[in-house]
Write a protein that holds these residues in place. Structure first.
Motif, PDB file in Angstrom:
ATOM      1  N   ARG A 169       4.993  15.535  -9.941  1.00  0.00           N
ATOM      2  CA  ARG A 169       3.539  15.623 -10.041  1.00  0.00           C
ATOM      3  C   ARG A 169       2.883  15.109  -8.771  1.00  0.00           C
ATOM      4  NH1 ARG A 169      -0.235  12.524 -14.569  1.00  0.00           N
ATOM      5  NH2 ARG A 169      -2.134  13.779 -14.259  1.00  0.00           N
ATOM      6  N   LEU A 170       1.811  15.751  -8.370  1.00  0.00           N
ATOM      7  CA  LEU A 170       1.022  15.306  -7.226  1.00  0.00           C
ATOM      8  C   LEU A 170      -0.330  14.826  -7.740  1.00  0.00           C
ATOM      9  CD1 LEU A 170       0.591  17.092  -3.813  1.00  0.00           C
ATOM     10  CD2 LEU A 170      -1.400  16.247  -5.042  1.00  0.00           C
ATOM     11  N   LEU A 171      -0.692  13.593  -7.373  1.00  0.00           N
ATOM     12  CA  LEU A 171      -1.987  13.036  -7.735  1.00  0.00           C
ATOM     13  C   LEU A 171      -2.825  12.927  -6.470  1.00  0.00           C
ATOM     14  CD1 LEU A 171      -0.894  10.196 -10.190  1.00  0.00           C
ATOM     15  CD2 LEU A 171      -1.611  12.539 -10.737  1.00  0.00           C
ATOM     16  N   PRO A 172      -3.872  13.723  -6.337  1.00  0.00           N
ATOM     17  CA  PRO A 172      -4.687  13.711  -5.113  1.00  0.00           C
ATOM     18  C   PRO A 172      -5.351  12.354  -4.892  1.00  0.00           C
ATOM     19  CG  PRO A 172      -5.184  15.622  -6.498  1.00  0.00           C
ATOM     20  CD  PRO A 172      -4.363  14.701  -7.328  1.00  0.00           C
ATOM     21  N   ALA A 173      -5.747  12.111  -3.649  1.00  0.00           N
ATOM     22  CA  ALA A 173      -6.511  10.899  -3.330  1.00  0.00           C
ATOM     23  C   ALA A 173      -7.829  10.921  -4.109  1.00  0.00           C
ATOM     24  CB  ALA A 173      -6.776  10.831  -1.836  1.00  0.00           C
ATOM     25  N   LYS A 174      -8.233   9.767  -4.621  1.00  0.00           N
ATOM     26  CA  LYS A 174      -9.445   9.689  -5.441  1.00  0.00           C
ATOM     27  C   LYS A 174     -10.716   9.685  -4.601  1.00  0.00           C
ATOM     28  CE  LYS A 174      -7.015   7.252  -9.139  1.00  0.00           C
ATOM     29  NZ  LYS A 174      -6.912   5.989  -9.930  1.00  0.00           N
ATOM     30  N   GLY A 175     -10.559   9.475  -3.298  1.00  0.00           N
ATOM     31  CA  GLY A 175     -11.721   9.455  -2.436  1.00  0.00           C
ATOM     32  C   GLY A 175     -11.312   9.158  -1.018  1.00  0.00           C
ATOM     33  N   PRO A 176     -12.263   9.135  -0.078  1.00  0.00           N
ATOM     34  CA  PRO A 176     -11.951   8.825   1.323  1.00  0.00           C
ATOM     35  C   PRO A 176     -11.277   7.460   1.454  1.00  0.00           C
ATOM     36  CG  PRO A 176     -14.185   9.690   1.115  1.00  0.00           C
ATOM     37  CD  PRO A 176     -13.697   9.438  -0.277  1.00  0.00           C
ATOM     38  N   GLY A 177     -10.211   7.409   2.238  1.00  0.00           N
ATOM     39  CA  GLY A 177      -9.505   6.157   2.436  1.00  0.00           C
ATOM     40  C   GLY A 177      -8.532   5.806   1.336  1.00  0.00           C
ATOM     41  N   GLU A 178      -8.440   6.641   0.297  1.00  0.00           N
ATOM     42  CA  GLU A 178      -7.503   6.401  -0.798  1.00  0.00           C
ATOM     43  C   GLU A 178      -6.182   7.117  -0.523  1.00  0.00           C
ATOM     44  OE1 GLU A 178      -7.959   4.401  -3.381  1.00  0.00           O
ATOM     45  OE2 GLU A 178      -9.985   3.852  -2.752  1.00  0.00           O
ATOM     46  N   LEU A 179      -5.139   6.746  -1.264  1.00  0.00           N
ATOM     47  CA  LEU A 179      -3.800   7.272  -1.052  1.00  0.00           C
ATOM     48  C   LEU A 179      -3.482   8.425  -2.006  1.00  0.00           C
ATOM     49  CD1 LEU A 179      -1.880   3.891  -0.656  1.00  0.00           C
ATOM     50  CD2 LEU A 179      -2.542   5.466   1.176  1.00  0.00           C
ATOM     51  N   ILE A 180      -2.627   9.317  -1.540  1.00  0.00           N
ATOM     52  CA  ILE A 180      -2.096  10.404  -2.359  1.00  0.00           C
ATOM     53  C   ILE A 180      -0.802   9.898  -3.003  1.00  0.00           C
ATOM     54  CG2 ILE A 180      -1.243  12.777  -2.332  1.00  0.00           C
ATOM     55  CD1 ILE A 180      -2.824  13.025   0.387  1.00  0.00           C
ATOM     56  N   GLU A 181      -0.557  10.287  -4.235  1.00  0.00           N
ATOM     57  CA  GLU A 181       0.628   9.803  -4.950  1.00  0.00           C
ATOM     58  C   GLU A 181       1.516  10.978  -5.357  1.00  0.00           C
ATOM     59  OE1 GLU A 181       1.764   7.281  -9.022  1.00  0.00           O
ATOM     60  OE2 GLU A 181      -0.288   7.255  -8.230  1.00  0.00           O
ATOM     61  N   ILE A 182       2.809  10.801  -5.156  1.00  0.00           N
ATOM     62  CA  ILE A 182       3.815  11.767  -5.615  1.00  0.00           C
ATOM     63  C   ILE A 182       4.673  11.073  -6.663  1.00  0.00           C
ATOM     64  CG2 ILE A 182       5.826  13.169  -5.016  1.00  0.00           C
ATOM     65  CD1 ILE A 182       3.323  14.347  -3.885  1.00  0.00           C
ATOM     66  N   GLN A 183       4.632  11.585  -7.883  1.00  0.00           N
ATOM     67  CA  GLN A 183       5.460  11.033  -8.946  1.00  0.00           C
ATOM     68  C   GLN A 183       6.777  11.792  -8.996  1.00  0.00           C
ATOM     69  OE1 GLN A 183       3.089  11.248 -12.535  1.00  0.00           O
ATOM     70  NE2 GLN A 183       1.831   9.486 -11.945  1.00  0.00           N
ATOM     71  N   LEU A 184       7.891  11.053  -9.099  1.00  0.00           N
ATOM     72  CA  LEU A 184       9.230  11.633  -9.064  1.00  0.00           C
ATOM     73  C   LEU A 184       9.845  11.707 -10.451  1.00  0.00           C
ATOM     74  CD1 LEU A 184      10.540   9.708  -5.932  1.00  0.00           C
ATOM     75  CD2 LEU A 184       9.543  12.003  -6.003  1.00  0.00           C
ATOM     76  N   ALA A 185      10.849  12.549 -10.583  1.00  0.00           N
ATOM     77  CA  ALA A 185      11.497  12.756 -11.872  1.00  0.00           C
ATOM     78  C   ALA A 185      12.199  11.505 -12.369  1.00  0.00           C
ATOM     79  CB  ALA A 185      12.500  13.913 -11.765  1.00  0.00           C
ATOM     80  N   ASN A 186      12.597  10.605 -11.467  1.00  0.00           N
ATOM     81  CA  ASN A 186      13.297   9.390 -11.891  1.00  0.00           C
ATOM     82  C   ASN A 186      12.359   8.293 -12.371  1.00  0.00           C
ATOM     83  OD1 ASN A 186      12.183   8.338  -9.563  1.00  0.00           O
ATOM     84  ND2 ASN A 186      14.125   8.020  -8.492  1.00  0.00           N
ATOM     85  N   GLY A 187      11.052   8.574 -12.377  1.00  0.00           N
ATOM     86  CA  GLY A 187      10.090   7.600 -12.856  1.00  0.00           C
ATOM     87  C   GLY A 187       9.390   6.815 -11.772  1.00  0.00           C
ATOM     88  N   ALA A 188       9.885   6.911 -10.542  1.00  0.00           N
ATOM     89  CA  ALA A 188       9.267   6.195  -9.424  1.00  0.00           C
ATOM     90  C   ALA A 188       8.102   7.006  -8.869  1.00  0.00           C
ATOM     91  CB  ALA A 188      10.290   5.914  -8.334  1.00  0.00           C
ATOM     92  N   SER A 189       7.234   6.341  -8.103  1.00  0.00           N
ATOM     93  CA  SER A 189       6.119   6.999  -7.424  1.00  0.00           C
ATOM     94  C   SER A 189       6.105   6.586  -5.965  1.00  0.00           C
ATOM     95  CB  SER A 189       4.785   6.625  -8.071  1.00  0.00           C
ATOM     96  OG  SER A 189       4.651   7.213  -9.343  1.00  0.00           O
ATOM     97  N   LEU A 190       5.721   7.520  -5.105  1.00  0.00           N
ATOM     98  CA  LEU A 190       5.574   7.252  -3.679  1.00  0.00           C
ATOM     99  C   LEU A 190       4.125   7.528  -3.308  1.00  0.00           C
ATOM    100  CD1 LEU A 190       8.777   9.112  -2.420  1.00  0.00           C
ATOM    101  CD2 LEU A 190       8.514   6.638  -2.702  1.00  0.00           C
ATOM    102  N   LYS A 191       3.571   6.682  -2.422  1.00  0.00           N
ATOM    103  CA  LYS A 191       2.185   6.855  -1.998  1.00  0.00           C
ATOM    104  C   LYS A 191       2.127   7.071  -0.491  1.00  0.00           C
ATOM    105  CE  LYS A 191       0.176   4.237  -5.823  1.00  0.00           C
ATOM    106  NZ  LYS A 191      -0.732   3.138  -6.210  1.00  0.00           N
ATOM    107  N   SER A 192       1.145   7.853  -0.073  1.00  0.00           N
ATOM    108  CA  SER A 192       1.041   8.184   1.339  1.00  0.00           C
ATOM    109  C   SER A 192      -0.392   8.545   1.690  1.00  0.00           C
ATOM    110  CB  SER A 192       1.970   9.358   1.668  1.00  0.00           C
ATOM    111  OG  SER A 192       1.947   9.658   3.051  1.00  0.00           O
ATOM    112  N   LYS A 193      -0.726   8.357   2.975  1.00  0.00           N
ATOM    113  CA  LYS A 193      -2.052   8.740   3.462  1.00  0.00           C
ATOM    114  C   LYS A 193      -2.178  10.259   3.603  1.00  0.00           C
ATOM    115  CE  LYS A 193      -2.205   4.444   6.126  1.00  0.00           C
ATOM    116  NZ  LYS A 193      -2.198   3.876   7.499  1.00  0.00           N
ATOM    117  N   SER A 194      -1.054  10.929   3.846  1.00  0.00           N
ATOM    118  CA  SER A 194      -1.030  12.392   3.908  1.00  0.00           C
ATOM    119  C   SER A 194       0.309  12.876   3.380  1.00  0.00           C
ATOM    120  CB  SER A 194      -1.254  12.890   5.344  1.00  0.00           C
ATOM    121  OG  SER A 194      -0.179  12.494   6.178  1.00  0.00           O
ATOM    122  N   VAL A 195       0.332  14.127   2.919  1.00  0.00           N
ATOM    123  CA  VAL A 195       1.540  14.696   2.323  1.00  0.00           C
ATOM    124  C   VAL A 195       1.757  16.097   2.889  1.00  0.00           C
ATOM    125  CG1 VAL A 195       2.511  15.631   0.176  1.00  0.00           C
ATOM    126  CG2 VAL A 195       1.481  13.357   0.187  1.00  0.00           C
TER     127      VAL A 195
END
Length: 532
Positions: free
Chosen positions: A291-317
Motif C-alpha cells: 500500500r502507498l500512503l501519500p504525504a498528508k501535506g507539504p513537508g510530510e512523508l510518503i509511506e510504503i506499507q509492506l506485506a511483512n507488516g513493516a512500513s517505510l517512509k520517505s520524502k519522495s518515492v
C-alpha cells in the motif's frame, strides 16, 4: 571437454582452494559416464589439492560428490554440470575447498544456525538460466551446515525419474522427499521458507529505519538506475524490491543492450545489483509493497506499507515495480501450472523432449519460443488469437520452414485439459467459424505479453485502462513526490535500455522535487534551533 581458455580460467580459480578435496564418482558404462569421467579427470589434473576416486555405489549414475577430506562437508551433482551450471560446479569446488562465500555475514550465520536435517534435491536443465541460483544457494547451505544435504539432478539425463515424479518445470526442489518449491529462488528466499522467524525479525529491523530522501520500490533495470542516480546526489536512498533484478532474471539472451553485444538476464541482474551496492544504498530484498500512503501535506512523508507488516517512509518515492507474464485466465491454467503449463521455454523446454506442446501467442516471443522448442519436442502447435502472426517476418519465415510446427490462427484458447496430475490437451474456439478445436499434447507455453505489477496502487494514484502508472515526461505521477519508471508505466516500448533511462529521469526529477520542497517540520525546527 574443456577448451584451452576454460581450462586456464578454471586452473586460476582452483588456486584459491585451501582445503583438500576428494571427488567421488559413481559411474556405469554409458556414454554420459565416460564423458563425466573425462571432465572430472581434467579438473583433478588442475590442482594438487583435488583427488578423484570411483565408487559406483550411488543410485544415480553418472553422478559425483565433491567432499572436503576429513569432514562431512560436500555436495553432489547427478549429471554433467556444463552450460549454465558450469559456474555452479566451479563455486562448489571453491566453497568445499575452503574459499569463503560472498554471501552476507548475517545470512551465513542464519544458515549455520538452522536446526534440523534437510535433504534437498534440485532438478535442473542445462539450458535453464533460473536454475544456477537455486543450485548454488543450496550447495552453499550444504557447505555451511553439515545437517543440510543437496544433490543437483539434470532432469534431461534422468528422464525416467522426472516422469515418475512428474517434474514438468525447472528448477523443481524437493525437501526430504516432498516438493519444496519451483522456479528461481535466492538463498534469502529459501531461508525465509524454512526459517519461520526470519520474516518477523526482518520486519522488526525495518520498522526502525530512518526516513529516506528517495525510496525506490522495485529492483529491475528502472529501479537500479533510479537508485544509482539518486545515490550519486549524496542523498539517503533505499530500494525495496520483491526480487532484485525483476523480470530481467527470466530473460535468456539480451542482444539489444547498447555497447554489450550479448549477455544473459541473470548476468545483467547481478551486474545491476553490484553497481547499486557500490553506492550507499539500503537494499531491502524480498519485500513486497502492499500500500502507498501519500504525504498528508507539504513537508510530510510518503509511506510504503509492506506485506511483512513493516512500513517505510520517505520524502519522495519512485515506483518501478515492473511487469509479469500475462496469463490466459482460462479453466485449468492455474491447476496445471508447472504441471504442463509453463512460461519459460528456455528453462522447461528440455523436460518435454520428444513430446507434443503448444505455444500460445504469435508475437516475437511466441514465435521464438516455437522455433526453439521445435528442435527439442516432437511437435509444436502455435495458437494465435489474431488472424495473422505479429512476429517479425524473418522469424515467421523460419517458423514456417520447420516440418514439425502447425499454426492455428484466429483461435482463442478456452480451456487447459488434464488428467488431474498433468496436462494432456487444450480446447480452443475458432473465432471465425465459431466451432471448438481440441489439441492433444503434454505441454503448453504461454507467451502473450505482460501485465504491470500495479494492483496494489489502484485507488491511490492515476492508472491507465491497462493498469499502467500514468506519468509525464519527467516521470511524475498524479501524486506530488511520487515518480515512476519502467514497464509498470505508460512509457512506450518496454525495453531494458528504455527502463534504465526512465529510472534515471525519475531519480533526477525526484531530486529536483526535493530541493524545491519545504523542509519537513522536524528538520525546520532543527534548522531554526541551529540558527538561534
Amino acid at each position: 571437454m574443456l577448451d584451452a581458455n576454460l581450462t586456464a580460467q578454471l586452473k586460476a580459480y582452483l588456486e584459491k582452494v585451501t582445503q583438500p578435496i576428494e571427488i567421488v564418482a559413481s559411474l556405469d558404462d554409458s556414454a554420459k559416464s565416460i564423458e563425466l569421467n573425462e571432465l572430472l579427470g581434467e579438473i583433478t589434473a588442475l590442482s594438487e589439492r583435488i583427488s578423484l576416486v570411483r565408487r559406483d555405489d550411488n543410485e544415480r549414475k553418472p553422478s559425483f560428490a565433491i567432499n572436503r577430506v576429513g569432514s562431512d562437508i560436500g555436495v553432489r551433482f547427478a549429471g554433467i554440470p556444463m552450460g549454465h551450471e558450469f559456474t555452479s560446479l566451479v563455486l562448489a569446488l571453491l566453497q568445499v575447498g575452503g574459499h569463503p562465500s560472498k554471501a552476507a555475514a548475517d545470512v551465513i550465520e542464519q544458515v549455520r544456525n538452522l536446526d534440523g536435517d534437510y535433504r534437498f534435491e534440485t532438478y535442473f536443465s542445462l539450458s535453464c538460466q533460473n536454475c544456477p541460483d537455486v543450485v548454488q544457494a543450496l550447495n552453499l547451505m550444504s557447505v555451511l551446515n553439515p545437517r543440510i544435504q543437496h544433490v543437483a539432478i539434470d532432469g534431461a539425463l534422468y528422464q525416467d525419474e522426472v516422469d515418475a515424479r512428474q517434474v514438468m518445470s525447472v528448477p523443481t526442489v524437493y525437501l526430504n522427499g516432498e516438493v519444496f518449491d519451483q522456479g528461481r529462488m535466492s538463498l534469502e528466499q529459501i531461508l525465509a521458507k524454512i526459517d519461520n522467524g526470519s520474516a518477523e525479525r526482518e520486519a522488526g529491523r525495518m520498522r526502525n529505519k530512518e526516513a529516506f530522501d528517495v525510496l525506490v520500490v522495485g529492483g529491475g533495470p528502472a529501479g537500479a538506475a533510479a537508485a544509482i542516480y539518486a545515490a550519486r546526489k549524496g542523498i539517503r536512498t533505499g530500494v525495496a524490491a520483491e526480487r532484485f533484478g525483476g523480470q530481467v532474471l527470466d530473460t535468456m539472451g539480451i542482444e539489444n543492450f547498447i555497447s554489450v553485444q550479448h549477455t544473459e538476464g541473470p548476468k545483467l541482474a547481478a551486474a545491476l545489483e553490484q553497481h547499486v551496492r557500490d553506492y550507499d544504498v539500503d537494499i531491502m530484498n524480498l519485500q513486497r509493497a502492499d500500500r502507498l500512503l501519500p504525504a498528508k501535506g507539504p513537508g510530510e512523508l510518503i509511506e510504503i506499507q509492506l506485506a511483512n507488516g513493516a512500513s517505510l517512509k520517505s520524502k519522495s518515492v519512485i515506483l518501478s515495480t515492473g511487469a509479469r507474464w500475462r496469463q490466459m485466465n482460462v479453466p485449468g491454467e492455474e491447476q496445471y501450472r508447472n504441471k504442463g503449463v509453463a512460461y519459460c521455454p528456455h528453462c522447461d523446454g528440455p523436460l518435454f523432449k520428444g513430446k507434443r506442446v503448444a505455444v500460445i501467442g504469435g508475437g516475437n516471443s511466441g514465435v521464438e519460443a516455437a522455433i526453439d522448442l521445435a528442435g527439442i519436442v516432437s511437435h509444436v502447435t502455435l495458437i494465435e488469437f489474431d488472424s495473422k502472426l505479429r512476429a517479425d517476418e524473418v522469424l515467421q519465415r523460419k517458423l514456417r520452414s520447420l516440418h514439425n510446427v502447425s499454426i492455428i490462427l484466429s483461435a482463442q484458447t478456452s480451456e487447459v485439459l488434464g488428467d488431474g496430475q498433468k496436462v494432456n490437451g487444450l480446447l480452443y474456439t475458432d473465432r471465425v467459424g465459431g466451432g471448438t478445436g481440441h489439441v492433444e499434447l503434454e505441454g503448453i507455453f504461454v507467451q502473450i505479453g505482460l501485465l504491470p505489477n500495479t494492483e496494489w496502487l489502484k485507488g491511490t494514484l492515476e492508472l491507465s485502462a491497462r493498469g499502467e502508472i500514468i506519468i509525464d515526461d519527467r516521470g511524475q505521477t498524479s501524486l506530488p513526490g511520487v515518480f515512476a519508471a519502467g514497464d509498470a508505466t505508460t512509457v512506450p516500448y518496454k525495453q531494458i535500455v528504455i527502463a534504465m533511462g526512465a529510472g534515471s529521469t525519475a531519480a533526477l526529477s525526484a531530486f529536483d522535487h526535493l530541493i524545491r520542497s519545504p523542509l519537513p517540520l522536524a528538520e525546520t525546527a532543527e534548522a531554526e534551533a541551529e540558527a538561534a
